[in-house]
Motif scaffolding. Sequence first.
Motif, PDB file in Angstrom:
ATOM      1  N   LYS A  88       0.828  -1.208   0.000  1.00  0.00           N
ATOM      2  CA  LYS A  88       0.000   0.000   0.000  1.00  0.00           C
ATOM      3  C   LYS A  88       0.865   1.262   0.000  1.00  0.00           C
ATOM      4  O   LYS A  88       0.571   2.243  -0.698  1.00  0.00           O
ATOM      5  CB  LYS A  88      -0.918  -0.011   1.211  1.00  0.00           C
ATOM      6  CG  LYS A  88      -1.975  -1.100   1.185  1.00  0.00           C
ATOM      7  CD  LYS A  88      -2.778  -1.104   2.485  1.00  0.00           C
ATOM      8  CE  LYS A  88      -3.772  -2.256   2.530  1.00  0.00           C
ATOM      9  NZ  LYS A  88      -4.527  -2.281   3.812  1.00  0.00           N
ATOM     10  N   ALA A  89       1.932   1.227   0.795  1.00  0.00           N
ATOM     11  CA  ALA A  89       2.809   2.394   0.863  1.00  0.00           C
ATOM     12  C   ALA A  89       3.553   2.606  -0.448  1.00  0.00           C
ATOM     13  O   ALA A  89       3.758   3.743  -0.895  1.00  0.00           O
ATOM     14  CB  ALA A  89       3.805   2.216   2.014  1.00  0.00           C
TER      15      ALA A  89
ATOM     16  N   ASP B 205       0.939   3.888  -2.873  1.00  0.00           N
ATOM     17  CA  ASP B 205       0.133   4.991  -2.337  1.00  0.00           C
ATOM     18  C   ASP B 205      -1.341   4.763  -2.656  1.00  0.00           C
ATOM     19  O   ASP B 205      -2.066   5.671  -3.094  1.00  0.00           O
ATOM     20  CB  ASP B 205       0.614   6.336  -2.890  1.00  0.00           C
ATOM     21  CG  ASP B 205       0.040   7.521  -2.111  1.00  0.00           C
ATOM     22  OD1 ASP B 205      -0.351   7.322  -0.940  1.00  0.00           O
ATOM     23  OD2 ASP B 205      -0.021   8.627  -2.674  1.00  0.00           O
ATOM     24  N   TRP B 206      -1.766   3.516  -2.457  1.00  0.00           N
ATOM     25  CA  TRP B 206      -3.159   3.120  -2.715  1.00  0.00           C
ATOM     26  C   TRP B 206      -3.642   2.293  -1.521  1.00  0.00           C
ATOM     27  O   TRP B 206      -2.919   1.422  -1.035  1.00  0.00           O
ATOM     28  CB  TRP B 206      -3.249   2.317  -4.005  1.00  0.00           C
ATOM     29  CG  TRP B 206      -4.658   2.124  -4.490  1.00  0.00           C
ATOM     30  CD1 TRP B 206      -5.449   1.035  -4.321  1.00  0.00           C
ATOM     31  CD2 TRP B 206      -5.438   3.059  -5.214  1.00  0.00           C
ATOM     32  NE1 TRP B 206      -6.664   1.217  -4.890  1.00  0.00           N
ATOM     33  CE2 TRP B 206      -6.694   2.474  -5.456  1.00  0.00           C
ATOM     34  CE3 TRP B 206      -5.185   4.361  -5.687  1.00  0.00           C
ATOM     35  CZ2 TRP B 206      -7.708   3.132  -6.139  1.00  0.00           C
ATOM     36  CZ3 TRP B 206      -6.200   5.003  -6.371  1.00  0.00           C
ATOM     37  CH2 TRP B 206      -7.447   4.400  -6.604  1.00  0.00           C
TER      38      TRP B 206
END
Length: 280
Positions: free
Chosen positions: A233-234, A237-238
Motif C-alpha cells: 500500500k505504501a 500509495d493506494w
Amino acid sequence: MPVFSKFTEELDSVISRDPAAGGRISVLFLYPSVHVMLAHRLAHRLWRWGFKITARFIMQFARMLTGIEIHPGARIGRRFFIDHGMGVVIGETAEIGNDVTFYHGVTLGGLLPSVDTESQRLVKRHPTIGDDVIIGSGAQVLGPITIGRCARIGANSVVVKDVAECVTVTGIPAREVSSRRPQKETVFRAYGTASENSVDSRELVIKGLLDEVQSLRSRLNVLEDDSIREGIKAYSDWPTIPQLYVKREFVGGCDIIREMYETGELTEMFQTQGIDAKPS
C-alpha cells in the motif's frame, strides 16, 4: 630407476597425453613443459641442499625461455605435463603428485596478502595436488587446500576449498558438477572431459535460482503478513489490495480494475501495451 629410463618415461608421458606430439625427439626439443621440468629437477635438488640463490637463478632463466614460472621449492612428482605451458605459476610450498596434467594459465597460488611475509615464510601457503589430477586452462587453485587424486578442475575455475577424489568442479567459486568411481582411467581424457552423466554447471545455477524463487514465494503470503500488505500500500500509495501493475506501472485496485473491465477500457489498455488479453 636409472636416470635415462626416468627421462624417457617423462617423454613418453607427454606423447600419451598430447595427440599433436610426434616422437621423443620432437617432444624433447619442442615442448616447454619438458624444458622447464628439466630445469626444476636440478633447481629443486639445489634448493634442498641449501643453494637457494643458484636454484632461483636457474628457474628464472627457465621462466624466460618457457613462460612457465615454478618456484624451485615446489615438490613435483613424476610424469608431470604442462600442455602449451604459457602463463603457468606454481608457488613455493605447492606439492604435485604423479601423472598430473596442467593446461596453460594455471595458477597454484596463496590466499593471504603479503603484508606480513615473515609470518608466512615457514608455513604451507599453496595447494597439494593428488595423483592423476587434470586442471584446465586458466584455473586458479589458491591456498593450502588439497585436490584429491583423479579430480578434474574446469577451465577458468577458482578453487579455494578442498576437492574430493574423482570429483569434477567448475565455476567461480568452483562447485562440484559430477563425480565418478575412484579408479585410475586407462585412457587419458584431454581437458578433464567429464562423463556422459555430468551436469552442466549453468544448469545447476539455474536450478538453484528457481529453487530460491520458489522458496521466496512460499514465504511471501500477502493475506497472512500485515507488513507485506502495508508495504504494498505504501509503495503504490493506494489503500487497498489486490493491485494491478502493467509493465511496472500501477493501474489501480480491485474496484477500479473491475470498472475498467466492464467499460472495455482495460482491454483497450492491454492492446495498446501489446498484451494478449483474450480469455482462455
